[in-house]
Design a protein around this motif. Structure first.
Motif, PDB file in Angstrom:
ATOM      1  N   ASP A  51       0.778  -0.945  -0.423  1.00 36.84           N
ATOM      2  CA  ASP A  51       0.502   0.032   0.264  1.00 36.84           C
ATOM      3  C   ASP A  51       0.904   1.354   0.722  1.00 36.84           C
ATOM      4  O   ASP A  51       0.330   2.433   0.324  1.00 36.84           O
ATOM      5  N   ASP A  89       2.485   4.547  -1.563  1.00 33.26           N
ATOM      6  CA  ASP A  89       2.668   5.127  -2.193  1.00 33.26           C
ATOM      7  C   ASP A  89       3.835   5.894  -3.187  1.00 33.26           C
ATOM      8  O   ASP A  89       4.952   5.172  -2.395  1.00 33.26           O
ATOM      9  N   GLU A  90       3.737   6.459  -3.614  1.00 33.40           N
ATOM     10  CA  GLU A  90       5.397   7.268  -3.870  1.00 33.40           C
ATOM     11  C   GLU A  90       5.885   7.718  -2.918  1.00 33.40           C
ATOM     12  O   GLU A  90       7.078   7.703  -3.191  1.00 33.40           O
ATOM     13  N   GLY A 150       5.563  -0.856  -7.689  1.00 35.05           N
ATOM     14  CA  GLY A 150       5.933   0.554  -6.866  1.00 35.05           C
ATOM     15  C   GLY A 150       7.240   0.710  -7.004  1.00 35.05           C
ATOM     16  O   GLY A 150       7.369   1.323  -7.206  1.00 35.05           O
ATOM     17  N   HIS A 175       9.472   3.550  -8.193  1.00 33.48           N
ATOM     18  CA  HIS A 175       9.685   4.465  -6.752  1.00 33.48           C
ATOM     19  C   HIS A 175      11.069   4.244  -6.213  1.00 33.48           C
ATOM     20  O   HIS A 175      11.283   5.670  -5.205  1.00 33.48           O
TER      21      HIS A 175
END
Length: 139
Positions: A85, A87-88, A118, A122
């Motif tokens: 989960d 994020d960037e 991800g 990232h």
């Protein structure tokens, strides 16, 4: 997303043994019964490598907390869960602190296909530590 050949827990443990101490790898968790698969992988690694395995949930702690937790002790095998989960911003923060979580023991990233994306998008520094060591956990 490329298809990864399935690897058993035994094969993954063997890779960690061959790589030695500070190995990093990612394990693509199965779509069904992921919790049972994680427990089985943990047991397999512990038996095969002959040292403790810890599972750290990184979904809540800060990067500083993770850095401290991953080094206590510094030479066991750690499986990081809760990365799916991210994020960037969370991936970037973890990526910037890659050297802070580098340790003498192995580090396993437990990821879904989305988590692998991800990681690749990232977290280029962590991705460089993982290299080609991305395994799809199978029977």
């Amino acid at each position: 997303m490329p298809d990864f050949a399935e690897s058993s827990g035994h094969e993954i443990a063997r890779r960690l043994e061959i790589a030695g101490g500070p190995a990093w790898l990612a394990v693509l968790k199965p779509t069904g019964a992921a919790e049972a698969a994680l427990e089985a992988l943990e047991d397999e690694l512990e038996v095969y490598l002959g040292r403790p395995v810890r599972v750290l949930d990184v979904s809540g702690p800060s990067t500083a907390d993770l850095r401290q937790q991953s080094h206590s002790p510094p030479d066991d095998t750690v499986i990081l869960i809760g990365l799916d989960d991210f994020d960037e911003d969370r991936w970037t923060a973890l990526d910037i602190n890659r050297d802070g979580i580098a340790r003498r023991g192995a580090l396993v990233l437990w990821l879904s296909p989305e988590g692998v994306l991800g990681l690749c998008r990232h977290a280029p520094n962590i991705r460089s530590f993982v290299g080609g060591s991305i395994f799809h956990l199978g029977p």
